[in-house]
Design a protein around this motif. Structure first.
Motif, PDB file in Angstrom:
ATOM      1  N   GLU A 272      -5.177  -0.250   1.041  1.00 17.84           N
ATOM      2  CA  GLU A 272      -3.064   0.129   0.094  1.00 17.84           C
ATOM      3  C   GLU A 272      -2.912   0.484  -1.256  1.00 17.84           C
ATOM      4  O   GLU A 272      -3.960  -0.462  -2.056  1.00 17.84           O
ATOM      5  CB  GLU A 272      -2.114  -0.281   0.535  1.00 17.84           C
ATOM      6  N   PRO A 273      -2.807   1.967  -1.227  1.00 19.29           N
ATOM      7  CA  PRO A 273      -2.302   2.065  -3.559  1.00 19.29           C
ATOM      8  C   PRO A 273      -2.170   0.431  -3.238  1.00 19.29           C
ATOM      9  O   PRO A 273      -1.254  -0.634  -3.482  1.00 19.29           O
ATOM     10  CB  PRO A 273      -1.416   2.962  -3.496  1.00 19.29           C
ATOM     11  N   VAL A 365     -15.027   4.702  -3.149  1.00 20.81           N
ATOM     12  CA  VAL A 365     -14.240   4.528  -2.901  1.00 20.81           C
ATOM     13  C   VAL A 365     -12.952   5.182  -2.933  1.00 20.81           C
ATOM     14  O   VAL A 365     -13.214   6.459  -3.500  1.00 20.81           O
ATOM     15  CB  VAL A 365     -13.781   3.648  -4.438  1.00 20.81           C
ATOM     16  N   GLY A 366     -11.679   4.996  -2.674  1.00 19.64           N
ATOM     17  CA  GLY A 366     -10.542   6.404  -3.249  1.00 19.64           C
ATOM     18  C   GLY A 366     -10.782   6.677  -4.372  1.00 19.64           C
ATOM     19  O   GLY A 366     -10.679   6.433  -5.221  1.00 19.64           O
ATOM     20  N   GLN A 381      -3.635   9.444  -3.435  1.00 23.15           N
ATOM     21  CA  GLN A 381      -4.364   8.610  -4.036  1.00 23.15           C
ATOM     22  C   GLN A 381      -5.190   9.229  -2.339  1.00 23.15           C
ATOM     23  O   GLN A 381      -4.527   8.831  -1.386  1.00 23.15           O
ATOM     24  CB  GLN A 381      -4.210   6.889  -3.023  1.00 23.15           C
ATOM     25  N   ILE A 382      -6.462   9.224  -2.620  1.00 18.84           N
ATOM     26  CA  ILE A 382      -7.374   9.459  -1.623  1.00 18.84           C
ATOM     27  C   ILE A 382      -8.130   8.838  -1.016  1.00 18.84           C
ATOM     28  O   ILE A 382      -8.805   8.557  -2.322  1.00 18.84           O
ATOM     29  CB  ILE A 382      -7.738  11.541  -1.049  1.00 18.84           C
ATOM     30  N   GLY A 383      -8.215   7.906   0.108  1.00 17.74           N
ATOM     31  CA  GLY A 383      -9.221   6.702  -0.178  1.00 17.74           C
ATOM     32  C   GLY A 383      -9.076   5.526  -0.261  1.00 17.74           C
ATOM     33  O   GLY A 383      -7.975   5.473   0.115  1.00 17.74           O
ATOM     34  N   LYS A 384     -10.022   4.783  -0.133  1.00 14.06           N
ATOM     35  CA  LYS A 384      -8.998   3.166  -0.591  1.00 14.06           C
ATOM     36  C   LYS A 384      -9.292   2.760  -1.893  1.00 14.06           C
ATOM     37  O   LYS A 384     -10.133   2.876  -2.626  1.00 14.06           O
ATOM     38  CB  LYS A 384     -10.626   2.479   0.344  1.00 14.06           C
ATOM     39  N   ASP A 385      -7.682   2.066  -2.542  1.00 12.53           N
ATOM     40  CA  ASP A 385      -8.219   1.433  -3.327  1.00 12.53           C
ATOM     41  C   ASP A 385      -8.967  -0.028  -3.142  1.00 12.53           C
ATOM     42  O   ASP A 385      -7.625  -1.021  -3.117  1.00 12.53           O
ATOM     43  CB  ASP A 385      -6.749   1.369  -3.327  1.00 12.53           C
TER      44      ASP A 385
END
Length: 470
Positions: A272-273, A365-366, A381-385
Protein backbone atom coordinates in the motif's frame (compact mmCIF):
# COMPACT_ATOMS: atom_id res chain seq x y z
CA UNK A 1 17.94 -40.10 14.53
CA UNK A 2 14.84 -39.35 12.48
CA UNK A 3 15.11 -36.79 9.71
CA UNK A 4 13.49 -35.33 6.64
CA UNK A 5 15.24 -35.41 3.26
CA UNK A 6 14.20 -32.38 1.21
CA UNK A 7 15.05 -32.49 -2.49
CA UNK A 8 15.13 -29.85 -5.19
CA UNK A 9 15.46 -31.32 -8.69
CA UNK A 10 16.73 -28.08 -10.17
CA UNK A 11 17.23 -27.22 -13.82
CA UNK A 12 21.03 -27.41 -13.36
CA UNK A 13 21.66 -28.94 -9.92
CA UNK A 14 19.84 -31.46 -7.75
CA UNK A 15 20.12 -30.13 -4.19
CA UNK A 16 19.53 -32.15 -1.02
CA UNK A 17 18.90 -30.86 2.49
CA UNK A 18 18.83 -33.20 5.51
CA UNK A 19 16.88 -31.87 8.50
CA UNK A 20 16.77 -33.11 12.07
CA UNK A 21 13.14 -32.41 12.94
CA UNK A 22 13.49 -33.03 16.66
CA UNK A 23 16.44 -30.66 17.20
CA UNK A 24 15.42 -28.30 14.37
CA UNK A 25 18.83 -28.44 12.72
CA UNK A 26 20.14 -28.81 9.20
CA UNK A 27 22.31 -31.91 9.30
CA UNK A 28 23.89 -31.34 5.91
CA UNK A 29 23.39 -30.23 2.32
CA UNK A 30 24.74 -31.54 -0.99
CA UNK A 31 24.28 -31.02 -4.71
CA UNK A 32 25.08 -32.66 -8.04
CA UNK A 33 24.33 -32.00 -11.71
CA UNK A 34 20.70 -32.83 -12.57
CA UNK A 35 20.52 -35.74 -15.04
CA UNK A 36 16.98 -35.51 -16.37
CA UNK A 37 18.06 -36.39 -19.94
CA UNK A 38 19.10 -39.91 -18.87
CA UNK A 39 17.73 -40.85 -15.47
CA UNK A 40 17.10 -38.15 -12.89
CA UNK A 41 18.09 -40.59 -10.14
CA UNK A 42 21.71 -40.62 -11.34
CA UNK A 43 22.15 -36.99 -10.30
CA UNK A 44 20.19 -37.65 -7.14
CA UNK A 45 22.38 -40.61 -6.19
CA UNK A 46 25.52 -38.55 -6.79
CA UNK A 47 24.22 -35.83 -4.47
CA UNK A 48 23.06 -38.42 -1.94
CA UNK A 49 26.51 -40.01 -1.83
CA UNK A 50 28.02 -36.60 -1.09
CA UNK A 51 25.42 -35.98 1.62
CA UNK A 52 26.13 -39.33 3.28
CA UNK A 53 29.84 -38.54 3.36
CA UNK A 54 29.05 -35.27 5.14
CA UNK A 55 26.77 -36.98 7.64
CA UNK A 56 29.59 -39.49 8.39
CA UNK A 57 28.77 -41.38 11.58
CA UNK A 58 25.33 -39.87 12.04
CA UNK A 59 22.74 -42.58 11.62
CA UNK A 60 19.82 -40.76 10.07
CA UNK A 61 16.54 -42.51 9.31
CA UNK A 62 14.81 -40.40 6.66
CA UNK A 63 11.16 -40.87 7.58
CA UNK A 64 10.02 -38.51 4.82
CA UNK A 65 11.51 -37.58 1.46
CA UNK A 66 9.79 -34.57 -0.12
CA UNK A 67 10.74 -32.85 -3.36
CA UNK A 68 10.15 -29.91 -5.63
CA UNK A 69 11.32 -29.66 -9.22
CA UNK A 70 12.21 -27.27 -12.01
CA UNK A 71 13.96 -29.96 -14.07
CA UNK A 72 13.19 -30.42 -17.78
CA UNK A 73 12.22 -26.79 -18.16
CA UNK A 74 10.12 -26.58 -15.02
CA UNK A 75 6.39 -25.90 -15.32
CA UNK A 76 5.68 -24.09 -18.59
CA UNK A 77 2.31 -22.40 -18.89
CA UNK A 78 0.16 -20.26 -21.15
CA UNK A 79 -2.30 -17.80 -19.58
CA UNK A 80 -5.46 -16.66 -21.36
CA UNK A 81 -7.84 -13.91 -20.25
CA UNK A 82 -10.16 -11.21 -21.57
CA UNK A 83 -8.71 -7.72 -21.03
CA UNK A 84 -4.88 -7.52 -21.08
CA UNK A 85 -4.59 -5.34 -17.94
CA UNK A 86 -7.28 -7.25 -16.02
CA UNK A 87 -8.20 -10.94 -16.29
CA UNK A 88 -5.25 -11.79 -18.58
CA UNK A 89 -2.85 -10.16 -16.09
CA UNK A 90 -4.64 -11.89 -13.19
CA UNK A 91 -4.21 -15.25 -14.94
CA UNK A 92 -0.51 -14.53 -15.48
CA UNK A 93 -0.03 -13.67 -11.80
CA UNK A 94 -1.82 -16.84 -10.71
CA UNK A 95 0.45 -18.95 -12.92
CA UNK A 96 3.62 -17.18 -11.75
CA UNK A 97 2.62 -17.59 -8.12
CA UNK A 98 2.16 -21.31 -8.74
CA UNK A 99 5.79 -21.52 -9.80
CA UNK A 100 5.27 -21.58 -13.55
CA UNK A 101 7.32 -20.06 -16.33
CA UNK A 102 4.67 -18.16 -18.28
CA UNK A 103 5.57 -18.49 -21.94
CA UNK A 104 2.74 -16.42 -23.41
CA UNK A 105 -0.22 -14.35 -22.21
CA UNK A 106 -3.23 -13.91 -24.52
CA UNK A 107 -6.31 -11.72 -24.29
CA UNK A 108 -9.66 -11.38 -26.08
CA UNK A 109 -10.64 -14.01 -28.67
CA UNK A 110 -7.76 -16.26 -29.69
CA UNK A 111 -6.76 -15.96 -33.34
CA UNK A 112 -5.68 -18.89 -35.52
CA UNK A 113 -2.13 -17.53 -35.42
CA UNK A 114 -2.21 -17.46 -31.62
CA UNK A 115 -3.59 -20.99 -31.48
CA UNK A 116 -0.72 -22.14 -33.66
CA UNK A 117 1.72 -20.30 -31.39
CA UNK A 118 0.30 -22.07 -28.33
CA UNK A 119 0.71 -25.46 -30.01
CA UNK A 120 4.29 -24.73 -31.07
CA UNK A 121 5.31 -23.47 -27.62
CA UNK A 122 4.44 -26.91 -26.19
CA UNK A 123 3.22 -25.75 -22.76
CA UNK A 124 2.67 -28.15 -19.87
CA UNK A 125 -0.59 -26.50 -18.82
CA UNK A 126 -3.04 -23.76 -19.82
CA UNK A 127 -4.81 -21.37 -17.46
CA UNK A 128 -8.07 -20.28 -19.08
CA UNK A 129 -9.65 -17.17 -17.54
CA UNK A 130 -11.83 -14.33 -18.78
CA UNK A 131 -14.62 -12.11 -17.53
CA UNK A 132 -15.61 -11.08 -14.03
CA UNK A 133 -18.42 -13.10 -12.45
CA UNK A 134 -21.61 -12.17 -14.28
CA UNK A 135 -19.69 -10.23 -16.95
CA UNK A 136 -18.57 -11.17 -20.44
CA UNK A 137 -18.85 -14.92 -20.99
CA UNK A 138 -18.67 -15.17 -24.78
CA UNK A 139 -14.89 -14.78 -24.88
CA UNK A 140 -14.00 -17.62 -22.48
CA UNK A 141 -16.58 -19.90 -24.10
CA UNK A 142 -15.23 -19.14 -27.57
CA UNK A 143 -11.65 -19.75 -26.46
CA UNK A 144 -12.69 -23.03 -24.83
CA UNK A 145 -14.16 -24.16 -28.15
CA UNK A 146 -10.93 -23.31 -29.97
CA UNK A 147 -8.87 -25.24 -27.41
CA UNK A 148 -11.26 -28.18 -27.70
CA UNK A 149 -10.78 -28.27 -31.48
CA UNK A 150 -7.01 -27.88 -31.28
CA UNK A 151 -6.20 -31.54 -30.73
CA UNK A 152 -3.79 -30.60 -27.93
CA UNK A 153 -3.49 -33.02 -25.02
CA UNK A 154 -2.71 -30.43 -22.33
CA UNK A 155 -4.26 -30.03 -18.86
CA UNK A 156 -6.39 -26.91 -18.52
CA UNK A 157 -7.32 -24.97 -15.39
CA UNK A 158 -10.54 -23.00 -15.90
CA UNK A 159 -10.69 -19.93 -13.63
CA UNK A 160 -13.00 -17.41 -15.27
CA UNK A 161 -16.53 -16.05 -15.19
CA UNK A 162 -18.57 -18.48 -13.07
CA UNK A 163 -21.61 -17.93 -15.32
CA UNK A 164 -19.70 -19.61 -18.16
CA UNK A 165 -18.30 -22.42 -16.00
CA UNK A 166 -20.87 -25.10 -16.87
CA UNK A 167 -20.70 -24.48 -20.62
CA UNK A 168 -16.90 -24.36 -20.69
CA UNK A 169 -16.75 -27.58 -18.67
CA UNK A 170 -19.12 -29.31 -21.07
CA UNK A 171 -17.09 -28.18 -24.10
CA UNK A 172 -13.85 -29.55 -22.65
CA UNK A 173 -15.59 -32.70 -21.38
CA UNK A 174 -16.99 -33.47 -24.84
CA UNK A 175 -13.52 -33.01 -26.34
CA UNK A 176 -12.04 -35.50 -23.88
CA UNK A 177 -9.65 -32.91 -22.41
CA UNK A 178 -8.28 -33.07 -18.89
CA UNK A 179 -9.39 -29.98 -16.98
CA UNK A 180 -10.04 -28.66 -13.49
CA UNK A 181 -12.26 -25.76 -12.46
CA UNK A 182 -11.14 -23.17 -9.91
CA UNK A 183 -12.71 -19.97 -8.63
CA UNK A 184 -12.45 -16.93 -10.88
CA UNK A 185 -9.03 -15.25 -10.71
CA UNK A 186 -10.88 -11.91 -10.88
CA UNK A 187 -14.44 -12.26 -9.56
CA UNK A 188 -14.90 -8.48 -9.38
CA UNK A 189 -13.20 -5.68 -11.29
CA UNK A 190 -9.63 -5.11 -10.03
CA UNK A 191 -10.05 -7.77 -7.31
CA UNK A 192 -7.61 -10.67 -7.40
CA UNK A 193 -8.45 -14.20 -6.25
CA UNK A 194 -5.45 -16.22 -7.39
CA UNK A 195 -4.97 -18.78 -4.61
CA UNK A 196 -7.64 -21.30 -5.76
CA UNK A 197 -6.17 -21.39 -9.28
CA UNK A 198 -2.64 -21.73 -7.86
CA UNK A 199 -3.74 -24.71 -5.79
CA UNK A 200 -5.31 -26.46 -8.80
CA UNK A 201 -2.13 -25.84 -10.80
CA UNK A 202 -0.08 -27.42 -8.01
CA UNK A 203 -2.35 -30.47 -7.88
CA UNK A 204 -2.11 -31.00 -11.63
CA UNK A 205 1.66 -30.55 -11.46
CA UNK A 206 1.83 -33.37 -8.92
CA UNK A 207 -0.63 -35.60 -10.77
CA UNK A 208 0.25 -35.08 -14.43
CA UNK A 209 3.31 -32.95 -15.11
CA UNK A 210 5.79 -34.90 -12.99
CA UNK A 211 5.05 -38.03 -15.03
CA UNK A 212 5.29 -36.10 -18.30
CA UNK A 213 8.78 -34.89 -17.31
CA UNK A 214 10.07 -38.46 -17.02
CA UNK A 215 10.38 -38.30 -13.25
CA UNK A 216 8.50 -41.45 -12.29
CA UNK A 217 11.77 -43.09 -11.21
CA UNK A 218 12.13 -40.38 -8.59
CA UNK A 219 8.56 -40.79 -7.37
CA UNK A 220 9.23 -44.46 -6.58
CA UNK A 221 11.84 -43.38 -4.04
CA UNK A 222 10.35 -40.25 -2.51
CA UNK A 223 7.01 -39.45 -0.89
CA UNK A 224 6.07 -37.01 -3.60
CA UNK A 225 7.08 -34.06 -5.77
CA UNK A 226 4.87 -31.47 -4.14
CA UNK A 227 5.34 -28.37 -6.28
CA UNK A 228 7.58 -26.54 -8.75
CA UNK A 229 10.76 -25.16 -7.18
CA UNK A 230 9.77 -21.46 -7.55
CA UNK A 231 6.50 -22.20 -5.75
CA UNK A 232 8.49 -23.78 -2.92
CA UNK A 233 10.66 -20.65 -2.63
CA UNK A 234 7.57 -18.42 -2.57
CA UNK A 235 5.97 -20.70 0.03
CA UNK A 236 9.08 -20.42 2.21
CA UNK A 237 9.16 -16.64 1.85
CA UNK A 238 5.49 -16.33 2.75
CA UNK A 239 5.89 -18.59 5.79
CA UNK A 240 8.94 -16.63 6.96
CA UNK A 241 7.14 -13.31 6.48
CA UNK A 242 3.83 -14.15 8.13
CA UNK A 243 5.05 -16.75 10.58
CA UNK A 244 3.02 -19.75 11.72
CA UNK A 245 0.58 -20.65 14.46
CA UNK A 246 3.30 -20.72 17.13
CA UNK A 247 6.14 -18.71 15.60
CA UNK A 248 6.27 -15.01 14.72
CA UNK A 249 7.22 -14.06 11.19
CA UNK A 250 9.83 -11.41 10.37
CA UNK A 251 7.52 -9.09 8.43
CA UNK A 252 7.69 -7.67 4.92
CA UNK A 253 10.49 -9.07 2.78
CA UNK A 254 11.77 -9.43 -0.77
CA UNK A 255 13.67 -12.45 -2.13
CA UNK A 256 16.06 -11.93 -5.05
CA UNK A 257 16.76 -15.26 -6.77
CA UNK A 258 19.42 -14.95 -9.49
CA UNK A 259 19.75 -18.03 -11.69
CA UNK A 260 21.36 -19.09 -14.90
CA UNK A 261 18.24 -18.52 -17.00
CA UNK A 262 16.08 -16.07 -15.01
CA UNK A 263 16.04 -13.64 -12.13
CA UNK A 264 12.99 -14.14 -9.93
CA UNK A 265 11.74 -11.57 -7.43
CA UNK A 266 9.36 -12.60 -4.64
CA UNK A 267 7.80 -9.86 -2.54
CA UNK A 268 5.78 -10.48 0.61
CA UNK A 269 4.05 -7.21 1.45
CA UNK A 270 0.72 -5.47 1.02
CA UNK A 271 2.43 -2.74 -0.99
CA UNK A 272 0.00 0.00 0.00
CA UNK A 273 1.17 3.62 -0.53
CA UNK A 274 3.51 4.86 2.20
CA UNK A 275 3.67 8.41 0.89
CA UNK A 276 0.83 10.83 1.74
CA UNK A 277 -1.64 11.94 -0.93
CA UNK A 278 -0.78 9.07 -3.29
CA UNK A 279 -3.67 7.22 -4.93
CA UNK A 280 -3.58 3.61 -6.12
CA UNK A 281 -4.30 2.77 -9.74
CA UNK A 282 -4.47 -0.46 -11.69
CA UNK A 283 -4.90 -4.10 -10.74
CA UNK A 284 -4.86 -5.13 -7.09
CA UNK A 285 -1.49 -6.57 -6.04
CA UNK A 286 -1.24 -9.96 -4.27
CA UNK A 287 0.49 -10.08 -0.88
CA UNK A 288 2.72 -12.89 -2.20
CA UNK A 289 3.92 -11.76 -5.61
CA UNK A 290 6.45 -13.38 -7.93
CA UNK A 291 7.86 -11.98 -11.14
CA UNK A 292 10.19 -13.79 -13.52
CA UNK A 293 12.62 -12.03 -15.85
CA UNK A 294 13.59 -14.50 -18.54
CA UNK A 295 16.06 -12.11 -20.15
CA UNK A 296 18.08 -11.56 -16.97
CA UNK A 297 20.12 -14.69 -16.29
CA UNK A 298 23.75 -15.43 -15.56
CA UNK A 299 24.30 -18.15 -18.20
CA UNK A 300 21.47 -19.30 -20.50
CA UNK A 301 20.23 -15.73 -20.98
CA UNK A 302 23.51 -13.86 -20.48
CA UNK A 303 23.35 -12.40 -23.99
CA UNK A 304 19.77 -11.21 -23.53
CA UNK A 305 20.84 -9.59 -20.23
CA UNK A 306 23.50 -7.62 -22.10
CA UNK A 307 20.99 -6.69 -24.81
CA UNK A 308 18.38 -5.58 -22.26
CA UNK A 309 20.84 -3.68 -20.09
CA UNK A 310 23.33 -2.21 -22.61
CA UNK A 311 27.10 -2.22 -22.34
CA UNK A 312 27.10 1.05 -20.37
CA UNK A 313 24.87 -0.35 -17.65
CA UNK A 314 27.11 -3.38 -17.08
CA UNK A 315 30.29 -1.27 -17.20
CA UNK A 316 28.84 0.94 -14.46
CA UNK A 317 29.56 -1.90 -12.03
CA UNK A 318 33.08 -2.71 -13.31
CA UNK A 319 36.34 -1.00 -12.40
CA UNK A 320 38.04 -2.32 -15.54
CA UNK A 321 36.31 -0.45 -18.37
CA UNK A 322 38.36 -2.27 -21.04
CA UNK A 323 36.43 -5.54 -20.63
CA UNK A 324 34.47 -6.68 -23.70
CA UNK A 325 30.97 -7.01 -22.24
CA UNK A 326 29.42 -8.61 -25.32
CA UNK A 327 32.15 -11.24 -25.59
CA UNK A 328 31.94 -12.05 -21.86
CA UNK A 329 28.17 -12.56 -22.01
CA UNK A 330 28.35 -14.65 -25.18
CA UNK A 331 31.00 -16.89 -23.66
CA UNK A 332 28.79 -17.53 -20.61
CA UNK A 333 25.74 -18.33 -22.73
CA UNK A 334 27.80 -20.86 -24.70
CA UNK A 335 29.38 -22.35 -21.56
CA UNK A 336 26.45 -22.60 -19.18
CA UNK A 337 28.35 -24.58 -16.53
CA UNK A 338 31.21 -22.12 -16.34
CA UNK A 339 32.39 -21.44 -12.79
CA UNK A 340 34.53 -18.28 -12.44
CA UNK A 341 37.97 -19.15 -11.07
CA UNK A 342 39.82 -15.84 -11.27
CA UNK A 343 39.25 -12.32 -10.00
CA UNK A 344 38.39 -10.90 -13.44
CA UNK A 345 35.63 -13.45 -14.11
CA UNK A 346 34.28 -13.16 -10.56
CA UNK A 347 34.00 -9.38 -10.91
CA UNK A 348 32.29 -9.78 -14.30
CA UNK A 349 29.75 -12.22 -12.88
CA UNK A 350 29.03 -9.90 -9.97
CA UNK A 351 28.54 -6.96 -12.33
CA UNK A 352 26.01 -9.05 -14.28
CA UNK A 353 24.29 -9.97 -11.02
CA UNK A 354 24.02 -6.32 -10.00
CA UNK A 355 22.45 -5.43 -13.34
CA UNK A 356 20.03 -8.37 -13.05
CA UNK A 357 19.06 -7.29 -9.52
CA UNK A 358 18.65 -3.65 -10.48
CA UNK A 359 16.50 -4.30 -13.55
CA UNK A 360 14.43 -7.12 -12.04
CA UNK A 361 13.57 -4.94 -9.05
CA UNK A 362 12.62 -2.05 -11.35
CA UNK A 363 10.18 -4.33 -13.14
CA UNK A 364 8.77 -5.84 -9.94
CA UNK A 365 8.12 -2.81 -7.73
CA UNK A 366 5.45 -0.16 -8.01
CA UNK A 367 5.99 3.08 -9.88
CA UNK A 368 4.84 6.62 -9.05
CA UNK A 369 3.48 8.75 -11.84
CA UNK A 370 2.74 12.46 -11.64
CA UNK A 371 -0.18 14.31 -13.18
CA UNK A 372 -0.38 18.09 -13.30
CA UNK A 373 -3.79 19.48 -12.31
CA UNK A 374 -5.11 22.99 -11.59
CA UNK A 375 -4.55 22.16 -7.91
CA UNK A 376 -0.94 21.16 -8.44
CA UNK A 377 0.89 17.88 -8.95
CA UNK A 378 -1.02 14.72 -8.06
CA UNK A 379 0.79 11.38 -7.67
CA UNK A 380 -0.60 7.94 -8.37
CA UNK A 381 0.92 4.53 -7.71
CA UNK A 382 0.75 1.49 -9.98
CA UNK A 383 2.07 -1.70 -8.35
CA UNK A 384 3.58 -2.32 -4.93
CA UNK A 385 5.21 0.25 -2.67
CA UNK A 386 8.13 -1.65 -1.13
CA UNK A 387 9.96 1.35 0.33
CA UNK A 388 9.64 0.14 3.93
CA UNK A 389 10.45 -3.52 3.29
CA UNK A 390 12.37 -4.87 6.29
CA UNK A 391 14.47 -7.58 4.65
CA UNK A 392 16.11 -8.18 1.28
CA UNK A 393 17.08 -11.86 0.97
CA UNK A 394 19.44 -13.16 -1.69
CA UNK A 395 19.64 -16.67 -3.12
CA UNK A 396 21.18 -18.25 -6.21
CA UNK A 397 24.75 -19.26 -6.97
CA UNK A 398 26.30 -15.86 -7.60
CA UNK A 399 24.95 -14.51 -4.29
CA UNK A 400 25.68 -17.64 -2.28
CA UNK A 401 29.33 -17.77 -3.37
CA UNK A 402 30.02 -14.03 -3.33
CA UNK A 403 32.34 -12.63 -0.66
CA UNK A 404 30.25 -9.46 -0.62
CA UNK A 405 26.63 -10.33 -1.53
CA UNK A 406 25.34 -7.17 0.12
CA UNK A 407 26.84 -5.08 -2.70
CA UNK A 408 24.93 -7.14 -5.25
CA UNK A 409 21.65 -6.78 -3.35
CA UNK A 410 22.20 -3.04 -2.91
CA UNK A 411 21.83 -2.67 -6.68
CA UNK A 412 18.13 -3.31 -6.11
CA UNK A 413 17.37 -0.64 -3.51
CA UNK A 414 15.86 2.83 -3.76
CA UNK A 415 17.99 5.68 -5.13
CA UNK A 416 17.33 9.41 -5.25
CA UNK A 417 18.39 9.33 -8.91
CA UNK A 418 15.33 7.15 -9.59
CA UNK A 419 12.74 8.22 -7.00
CA UNK A 420 9.72 6.92 -8.92
CA UNK A 421 10.54 3.21 -8.53
CA UNK A 422 9.36 2.21 -5.06
CA UNK A 423 12.23 -0.12 -4.12
CA UNK A 424 13.25 -0.93 -0.52
CA UNK A 425 14.99 2.03 1.11
CA UNK A 426 16.92 0.64 4.04
CA UNK A 427 16.47 -3.12 4.36
CA UNK A 428 18.52 -5.61 6.31
CA UNK A 429 20.36 -8.01 3.99
CA UNK A 430 20.23 -11.81 4.40
CA UNK A 431 21.67 -14.56 2.19
CA UNK A 432 20.54 -18.16 1.75
CA UNK A 433 24.09 -19.55 2.00
CA UNK A 434 22.90 -23.15 2.41
CA UNK A 435 20.30 -23.16 -0.40
CA UNK A 436 17.55 -23.92 2.11
CA UNK A 437 14.64 -21.76 0.89
CA UNK A 438 13.10 -24.33 -1.45
CA UNK A 439 13.63 -27.01 1.22
CA UNK A 440 11.89 -24.88 3.84
CA UNK A 441 8.99 -24.33 1.47
CA UNK A 442 8.57 -28.11 1.38
CA UNK A 443 9.01 -28.50 5.13
CA UNK A 444 6.47 -25.76 5.85
CA UNK A 445 3.78 -27.95 4.27
CA UNK A 446 4.01 -30.20 7.33
CA UNK A 447 6.01 -28.29 9.97
CA UNK A 448 5.58 -24.55 9.42
CA UNK A 449 6.72 -23.68 12.97
CA UNK A 450 9.99 -25.55 12.51
CA UNK A 451 10.50 -24.13 9.02
CA UNK A 452 10.24 -20.56 10.34
CA UNK A 453 12.68 -21.21 13.18
CA UNK A 454 15.20 -22.91 10.89
CA UNK A 455 15.09 -20.03 8.40
CA UNK A 456 15.61 -17.51 11.19
CA UNK A 457 18.59 -19.57 12.32
CA UNK A 458 20.27 -20.33 8.99
CA UNK A 459 19.66 -17.29 6.77
CA UNK A 460 22.90 -15.36 7.15
CA UNK A 461 23.19 -11.62 7.75
CA UNK A 462 25.54 -10.21 5.10
CA UNK A 463 27.45 -8.27 7.75
CA UNK A 464 28.68 -11.60 9.14
CA UNK A 465 29.81 -12.72 5.67
CA UNK A 466 31.81 -9.52 5.20
CA UNK A 467 33.49 -10.03 8.58
CA UNK A 468 34.40 -13.64 7.76
CA UNK A 469 35.89 -12.83 4.35
CA UNK A 470 37.94 -9.84 5.48
Amino acid sequence: MKGYLLIDFGSTYTKLTAVDIENEEILGTAKAITTVEDDIMIGFNNAYAELQSKLKDKKVDFVKKLACSSAAGGLKMVAIGLVPELTAEAAKRAALGAGARVMHVYSYDLSSKEMEEIKNSNPDMILLAGGTDGGNKECIIGNAKLLAKSGMDIPIVVAGNKVAEDEVSQILEDAGMFYKVAENVMPKLNTLNVEPAREEIRKIFMEKIVEAKGMKNAEKYINGILMPTPAAVLKAAKTLSLGSDKEEGIGDLVVVDIGGATTDIHSLADGEPTKPAVTLRGLQEPFAKRTVEGDLGMRYSAVSLWEAASTKRVLKYLDDKSIDIEAGCKYRSENIRMIPDNERDIKFDEAMAKVATEMAMERHVGVLTSVYTPCGVVYSQIGKDLLNTKYLIGTGGVLVHSENPEEILKAGIFTTEDPMHLKPKNPEYLVDRSYILSAMGLLSEEYPDIAVRIMKKYLVNTKKICCITK
